[in-house]
Motif scaffolding. Sequence first.
Motif, PDB file in Angstrom:
ATOM      1  N   PRO A  26       0.823  -1.214   0.000  1.00 43.06           N
ATOM      2  CA  PRO A  26       0.000   0.000   0.000  1.00 43.06           C
ATOM      3  C   PRO A  26       0.855   1.261   0.000  1.00 43.06           C
ATOM      4  CG  PRO A  26       0.011  -1.015   2.170  1.00 43.06           C
ATOM      5  CD  PRO A  26       0.673  -1.991   1.237  1.00 43.06           C
ATOM      6  N   PHE A  27       0.302   2.333  -0.558  1.00 48.65           N
ATOM      7  CA  PHE A  27       0.996   3.624  -0.559  1.00 48.65           C
ATOM      8  C   PHE A  27       0.961   4.180   0.872  1.00 48.65           C
ATOM      9  CE2 PHE A  27      -0.998   3.942  -5.005  1.00 48.65           C
ATOM     10  CZ  PHE A  27       0.058   3.266  -5.586  1.00 48.65           C
ATOM     11  N   LEU A  28       2.101   4.265   1.509  1.00 46.63           N
ATOM     12  CA  LEU A  28       2.148   4.634   2.917  1.00 46.63           C
ATOM     13  C   LEU A  28       1.718   6.071   3.162  1.00 46.63           C
ATOM     14  CD1 LEU A  28       2.856   3.771   5.783  1.00 46.63           C
ATOM     15  CD2 LEU A  28       5.242   4.406   5.312  1.00 46.63           C
ATOM     16  N   ASP A  29       2.247   7.017   2.400  1.00 44.07           N
ATOM     17  CA  ASP A  29       1.901   8.427   2.601  1.00 44.07           C
ATOM     18  C   ASP A  29       0.447   8.694   2.254  1.00 44.07           C
ATOM     19  OD1 ASP A  29       2.587   7.790  -0.014  1.00 44.07           O
ATOM     20  OD2 ASP A  29       3.655   9.670  -0.409  1.00 44.07           O
ATOM     21  N   TRP A  30      -0.017   8.169   1.124  1.00 46.67           N
ATOM     22  CA  TRP A  30      -1.423   8.325   0.740  1.00 46.67           C
ATOM     23  C   TRP A  30      -2.325   7.650   1.764  1.00 46.67           C
ATOM     24  CZ3 TRP A  30      -5.075   4.556  -0.425  1.00 46.67           C
ATOM     25  CH2 TRP A  30      -6.273   5.020  -0.986  1.00 46.67           C
ATOM     26  N   GLY A  31      -1.920   6.471   2.237  1.00 49.17           N
ATOM     27  CA  GLY A  31      -2.718   5.726   3.202  1.00 49.17           C
ATOM     28  C   GLY A  31      -2.873   6.445   4.520  1.00 49.17           C
ATOM     29  N   LEU A  32      -1.879   7.244   4.901  1.00 45.11           N
ATOM     30  CA  LEU A  32      -1.987   8.059   6.104  1.00 45.11           C
ATOM     31  C   LEU A  32      -2.825   9.307   5.849  1.00 45.11           C
ATOM     32  CD1 LEU A  32       1.692   7.832   7.422  1.00 45.11           C
ATOM     33  CD2 LEU A  32      -0.335   6.755   8.427  1.00 45.11           C
ATOM     34  N   ALA A  33      -2.724   9.848   4.643  1.00 49.09           N
ATOM     35  CA  ALA A  33      -3.465  11.072   4.306  1.00 49.09           C
ATOM     36  C   ALA A  33      -4.969  10.851   4.267  1.00 49.09           C
ATOM     37  CB  ALA A  33      -2.978  11.620   2.964  1.00 49.09           C
ATOM     38  N   VAL A  34      -5.387   9.690   3.746  1.00 46.39           N
ATOM     39  CA  VAL A  34      -6.826   9.433   3.594  1.00 46.39           C
ATOM     40  C   VAL A  34      -7.376   8.492   4.663  1.00 46.39           C
ATOM     41  CG1 VAL A  34      -6.649   9.807   1.109  1.00 46.39           C
ATOM     42  CG2 VAL A  34      -6.533   7.468   2.015  1.00 46.39           C
ATOM     43  N   GLY A  35      -6.515   8.010   5.541  1.00 42.85           N
ATOM     44  CA  GLY A  35      -6.978   7.142   6.617  1.00 42.85           C
ATOM     45  C   GLY A  35      -7.094   5.678   6.251  1.00 42.85           C
ATOM     46  N   PHE A  36      -6.478   5.265   5.149  1.00 46.61           N
ATOM     47  CA  PHE A  36      -6.564   3.864   4.731  1.00 46.61           C
ATOM     48  C   PHE A  36      -5.635   2.980   5.557  1.00 46.61           C
ATOM     49  CE2 PHE A  36      -5.082   0.414   1.804  1.00 46.61           C
ATOM     50  CZ  PHE A  36      -6.268  -0.305   1.794  1.00 46.61           C
ATOM     51  N   VAL A  37      -4.415   3.403   5.734  1.00 42.92           N
ATOM     52  CA  VAL A  37      -3.458   2.658   6.547  1.00 42.92           C
ATOM     53  C   VAL A  37      -3.644   2.981   8.023  1.00 42.92           C
ATOM     54  CG1 VAL A  37      -0.991   2.368   7.065  1.00 42.92           C
ATOM     55  CG2 VAL A  37      -1.770   2.449   4.686  1.00 42.92           C
ATOM     56  N   ALA A  38      -3.819   4.258   8.317  1.00 40.60           N
ATOM     57  CA  ALA A  38      -4.106   4.753   9.669  1.00 40.60           C
ATOM     58  C   ALA A  38      -4.530   6.203   9.518  1.00 40.60           C
ATOM     59  CB  ALA A  38      -2.882   4.648  10.572  1.00 40.60           C
ATOM     60  N   SER A  39      -5.322   6.713  10.437  1.00 39.39           N
ATOM     61  CA  SER A  39      -5.776   8.097  10.373  1.00 39.39           C
ATOM     62  C   SER A  39      -5.187   8.885  11.534  1.00 39.39           C
ATOM     63  CB  SER A  39      -7.308   8.169  10.417  1.00 39.39           C
ATOM     64  OG  SER A  39      -7.731   9.527  10.407  1.00 39.39           O
ATOM     65  N   VAL A  40      -4.180   9.690  11.220  1.00 41.08           N
ATOM     66  CA  VAL A  40      -3.558  10.515  12.247  1.00 41.08           C
ATOM     67  C   VAL A  40      -4.534  11.595  12.706  1.00 41.08           C
ATOM     68  CG1 VAL A  40      -1.509  11.853  12.860  1.00 41.08           C
ATOM     69  CG2 VAL A  40      -1.359  10.115  11.072  1.00 41.08           C
ATOM     70  N   LYS A  41      -5.291  12.156  11.769  1.00 38.00           N
ATOM     71  CA  LYS A  41      -6.244  13.210  12.106  1.00 38.00           C
ATOM     72  C   LYS A  41      -7.326  12.705  13.048  1.00 38.00           C
ATOM     73  CE  LYS A  41      -5.637  15.942   7.895  1.00 38.00           C
ATOM     74  NZ  LYS A  41      -6.301  16.489   6.665  1.00 38.00           N
ATOM     75  N   ASP A  42      -7.829  11.504  12.773  1.00 38.59           N
ATOM     76  CA  ASP A  42      -8.915  10.956  13.592  1.00 38.59           C
ATOM     77  C   ASP A  42      -8.410  10.135  14.769  1.00 38.59           C
ATOM     78  OD1 ASP A  42     -10.763  12.092  11.868  1.00 38.59           O
ATOM     79  OD2 ASP A  42     -10.935  10.280  10.643  1.00 38.59           O
ATOM     80  N   ARG A  43      -7.072   9.973  14.852  1.00 36.59           N
ATOM     81  CA  ARG A  43      -6.486   9.170  15.933  1.00 36.59           C
ATOM     82  C   ARG A  43      -7.100   7.769  15.954  1.00 36.59           C
ATOM     83  NH1 ARG A  43      -4.425  13.856  15.520  1.00 36.59           N
ATOM     84  NH2 ARG A  43      -3.873  15.096  17.364  1.00 36.59           N
ATOM     85  N   SER A  44      -7.078   7.113  14.783  1.00 36.46           N
ATOM     86  CA  SER A  44      -7.707   5.794  14.694  1.00 36.46           C
ATOM     87  C   SER A  44      -6.957   4.903  13.719  1.00 36.46           C
ATOM     88  CB  SER A  44      -9.169   5.926  14.257  1.00 36.46           C
ATOM     89  OG  SER A  44      -9.254   6.446  12.941  1.00 36.46           O
ATOM     90  N   ILE A  45      -7.129   3.592  13.890  1.00 39.30           N
ATOM     91  CA  ILE A  45      -6.515   2.609  13.017  1.00 39.30           C
ATOM     92  C   ILE A  45      -7.339   1.326  13.081  1.00 39.30           C
ATOM     93  CG2 ILE A  45      -4.999   1.670  14.814  1.00 39.30           C
ATOM     94  CD1 ILE A  45      -2.846   1.320  12.649  1.00 39.30           C
ATOM     95  N   SER A  46      -7.337   0.580  11.987  1.00 41.41           N
ATOM     96  CA  SER A  46      -7.963  -0.743  11.972  1.00 41.41           C
ATOM     97  C   SER A  46      -6.863  -1.782  12.126  1.00 41.41           C
ATOM     98  CB  SER A  46      -8.724  -0.974  10.659  1.00 41.41           C
ATOM     99  OG  SER A  46      -9.829  -0.104  10.557  1.00 41.41           O
ATOM    100  N   LEU A  47      -7.013  -2.640  13.129  1.00 41.96           N
ATOM    101  CA  LEU A  47      -6.048  -3.713  13.359  1.00 41.96           C
ATOM    102  C   LEU A  47      -6.647  -5.012  12.841  1.00 41.96           C
ATOM    103  CD1 LEU A  47      -4.781  -2.858  16.958  1.00 41.96           C
ATOM    104  CD2 LEU A  47      -3.729  -2.267  14.759  1.00 41.96           C
ATOM    105  N   TYR A  48      -6.073  -5.515  11.770  1.00 41.54           N
ATOM    106  CA  TYR A  48      -6.590  -6.724  11.137  1.00 41.54           C
ATOM    107  C   TYR A  48      -5.966  -7.963  11.778  1.00 41.54           C
ATOM    108  CZ  TYR A  48      -8.565  -3.584   7.689  1.00 41.54           C
ATOM    109  OH  TYR A  48      -9.291  -2.582   7.075  1.00 41.54           O
ATOM    110  N   ASP A  49      -6.813  -8.881  12.201  1.00 42.22           N
ATOM    111  CA  ASP A  49      -6.367 -10.125  12.841  1.00 42.22           C
ATOM    112  C   ASP A  49      -5.446  -9.851  14.031  1.00 42.22           C
ATOM    113  OD1 ASP A  49      -7.804 -11.344  10.812  1.00 42.22           O
ATOM    114  OD2 ASP A  49      -6.037 -11.762   9.589  1.00 42.22           O
TER     115      ASP A  49
END
Length: 297
Positions: free
Chosen positions: A145-168
């Motif tokens: 995955p695109f790391l910078d884009w994934g942080l910007a849009v919240g796909f990898v993690a959302s710094v703005k929303d202080r949230s992340i999805s932990l898979y398995d």
Amino acid sequence: MSEIKRVALAGATGNLGPAVLDQLLQAGLEVTVLTRAGSQHKLPETVTLKEVDYDSLESLTTALHGHDAVVSTLGSLSLSKQLLLVQAAAETGVNRFIPSEFGSNTVHPKTSQLPVFGDKIAVQKALQKEADAGRLTYTIVVNGPFLDWGLAVGFVASVKDRSISLYDGGDRIFSATTLPTVGKAVVGVLQHLDETKNRAVYVQETAITGKQLLDIGQKVTGTEWKAAQISTEDCVKDAWAELSKTAPDYGKAFMNFLNAAIWGEGYGSHFETNDNKLLGIKEIGEEELRALMVSHA
């Protein structure tokens, strides 16, 4: 193998296109951007623009004459358009074709079976057929995955929303790369034609787990994050269930399959060996990851 001088770029806009174009130009390559009729894009003056009809072999062959390589960064909805582009490249003597992959490990047997990658697999087969006939060579760039884009849009993690999805549980390692570095990898391929001929190359700027990203994010923001717990097996089941509906939501199914390919077990999303050294790619550490997160806070 002949040196690459002239490159035709299909898909110079979107998320990845500008980063690839920038790196091609920095490398001193002569770039022709293929555009659809009526498209209006602000591109560097050194770039040549050629309008093409992706449904016309004649249009594409005319545009590709005299080019040494084709790089495609076409988006998901246009991936099937590459089939005619591959044919045109083979008929005009293009040396190297780099298709629009730039993500999951689609050459992995388990990953290749996911419906979300059907168009990419069809293009791979078309490239292999032309390569077997000696009409062109190709390279598949796999970078996670695109790391910078994934942080910007919240796909990898959302710094703005202080949230992340932990898979398995978030303990599984996955490889990821930023957009500019993907562009550097493309240039690296074009500078190492023999070593990258007719195969996949693997690039990663980091190999990390969801929990590690969560820890870094919480350190950067000084706050506790929300961590959703998600099963990748459920993602796959939900995706197949969606596709079985009379009127399926293809976008929903797409994302569930994609999440499984990145964070699921056995999809080859952690590149235990890679081509970083060959392509001139350096991995980043926690300090650089912290800086990247800060830039998206």
